[in-house]
Design a protein around this motif. Structure first.
Motif, mmCIF file in Angstrom:
data_model
loop_
_atom_site.group_PDB
_atom_site.id
_atom_site.type_symbol
_atom_site.label_atom_id
_atom_site.label_comp_id
_atom_site.label_asym_id
_atom_site.label_seq_id
_atom_site.Cartn_x
_atom_site.Cartn_y
_atom_site.Cartn_z
ATOM 1 N N GLU A 110 0.821 -1.217 0.000
ATOM 2 C CA GLU A 110 0.000 0.000 0.000
ATOM 3 C C GLU A 110 0.852 1.263 0.000
ATOM 4 O OE1 GLU A 110 -0.288 -2.542 2.010
ATOM 5 O OE2 GLU A 110 -2.312 -3.369 1.727
ATOM 6 N N THR A 119 1.153 2.572 -3.466
ATOM 7 C CA THR A 119 -0.063 3.249 -3.922
ATOM 8 C C THR A 119 -0.130 4.662 -3.361
ATOM 9 O OG1 THR A 119 -1.224 1.130 -4.019
ATOM 10 C CG2 THR A 119 -2.579 3.131 -3.987
ATOM 11 N N GLU A 120 0.179 4.817 -2.084
ATOM 12 C CA GLU A 120 0.174 6.144 -1.466
ATOM 13 C C GLU A 120 1.196 7.058 -2.133
ATOM 14 O OE1 GLU A 120 0.945 5.351 2.613
ATOM 15 O OE2 GLU A 120 -0.965 4.293 2.941
#
Length: 417
Positions: free
Chosen positions: A335, A338-339
């Protein structure tokens, strides 16, 4: 050894509260924030890779930390002389070559080339001196001979060991001065990290190998210390002294190198030169993945090259790593990428069309932003705070801006927008 192509680093003109101040850096030896103040030139040594399984995100995180240090020094007006080694002959490399049935030189060459490509994609500033151990065999053998002649080393059979007790009496160095570790911990780490504390014949179980005599089936070279190959720690001592001189500004690397590698490299260098190796010892934290420290031995590696092959923008990888403070231990989750991609997109949208001139008030706001960015990075390379400085600016929907902010982001964070 050829390094990689250097990215262009734009100059950012001084603004109020700006360039000129040296960074504060956490010094492992004193456990305090200290000024990483150069004389006229900032001299930096960062331990390089053993070329197999390159480049995982733990590697990348370490080299980005000291890339940030270089950028802060440059922004403060200092010239930087950066040296880095490649441990292109060592037991782990030879073992991997044997396991895979690949010649050790071929494996090393392939992995070094992969590392170069990853560093260039991440826009990491290359070392001025990129030195393979196999390029300095003669010099390491000569240094080993000097230590033998000074009675600071001794032989066990044909191998040569550093005499810690004798060196502490003769040189400005004390075992444990950098790491702050107790003897029992040192013995445990020595056994885990390439030492041989249980070998019979050593004067002290912690005495490290300087020169490994020739063994059947292993690479070896003639030298003043005899036929063989270098031990681990002496290589960095010799390369650093050759290219940076004694008492240089910062010795850097991952925190897993504090002991034995950096502790004993400092001891070898002090015994050879009569001076401390470095003024500041700075270490990057470890990166975990799936609950364990990311390491070659565990095989839980996230490789920069693999992410790039999947089409991931290297700027997003860089931002994902810079989101963590360099000396913290942290765990990689997918993740995070993605951030970072969302952050990159927002920054690009906000800075896509700089203009030649803005109103005086807006110009002052931009200068204040750059000053805050610089202040964050001067405070122990606080990249998470630096990213938030830009995030807040972007979230405030700034009016049309000049190229000052994009140039500062490029120069200091290595993100070209």
């Amino acid at each position: 050894m050829r390094a990689w192509t250097s990215p262009e680093v734009p100059r950012v003109e001084p603004v109020p509260g700006a360039a000129g101040d040296v960074p504060l850096l956490f010094d492992t030896a004193t456990q305090q924030l200290v000024e990483a103040r150069p004389d006229d030139i900032a001299r930096l040594y960062v331990c390089g890779i053993t070329p197999y399984d390159a480049t995982h995100l733990g590697h990348a995180s370490t080299y980005l930390a000291f890339d940030t240090l270089q950028r802060v020094w440059r922004d403060a007006g200092y010239r930087v002389h950066y040296a880095q080694n490649i441990t292109d002959v060592d037991d782990p490399l030879l073992e991997r070559a044997q396991q895979t049935g690949v010649d050790w030189r071929t494996l090393a060459d392939e992995q070094v080339e992969l590392f170069r490509g990853d560093m260039e994609a991440l826009r990491v500033l290359p070392p001025d001196d990129y030195v393979a151990v196999t390029e300095v065999i003669e010099q390491i053998g000569r240094a080993t001979r000097i230590l033998l002649d000074r009675d600071l080393a001794y032989r066990v059979e044909d191998d040569v060991y550093f005499d810690i007790a004798a060196a502490q009496d003769a040189a400005p160095w004390i075992l444990g001065e950098e790491s702050g570790l107790g003897r029992d911990t040192m013995l445990s780490l020595s056994a885990e990290r390439g030492g041989d504390p249980d070998r019979p014949g050593k004067r002290d179980p912690l005495d490290p190998l300087l020169w490994r005599a020739v063994r059947p089936g292993e690479p070896s070279w003639p030298s003043d210390a005899g036929e063989g190959r270098p031990g681990w720690h002496i290589e960095c001592s010799v390369i650093a002294l050759m290219h940076l001189g004694r008492d240089f500004t910062v010795q850097g690397g991952g925190s897993d190198l504090v002991f034995p590698h950096h502790e004993l490299s400092a001891g070898h260098a002090a015994a050879l030169s009569g001076h401390p190796l470095a003024r500041v010892y700075s270490h990057a934290g470890m990166v975990a993945y799936r609950g364990e420290k990311m390491s070659k031995s565990l095989g839980n590696l996230v490789l920069v090259s693999r992410l790039r092959e999947q089409g991931v923008d290297a700027r997003a990888i860089r931002l994902a790593l810079l989101a963590h403070h360099y000396r913290s231990d942290w765990e990689w989750f997918d993740e995070a990428l993605t951030e970072a991609q969302v952050r990159l997109g927002a920054w690009q949208a906000a800075m896509a069309h700089p203009v030649a001139e803005v109103a005086a008030e807006a110009a002052l706001e931009e200068q204040a932003l750059v000053a805050r960015l610089r202040a964050a990075l001067r405070d122990d390379l606080d990249t998470p705070s630096a990213l938030r400085v830009i995030d807040h600016w972007v979230a405030a929907s700034p009016p049309a801006l000049t190229d000052l902010v994009p140039r500062a982001v490029d120069a200091l964070l290595g993100i070209r927008l």
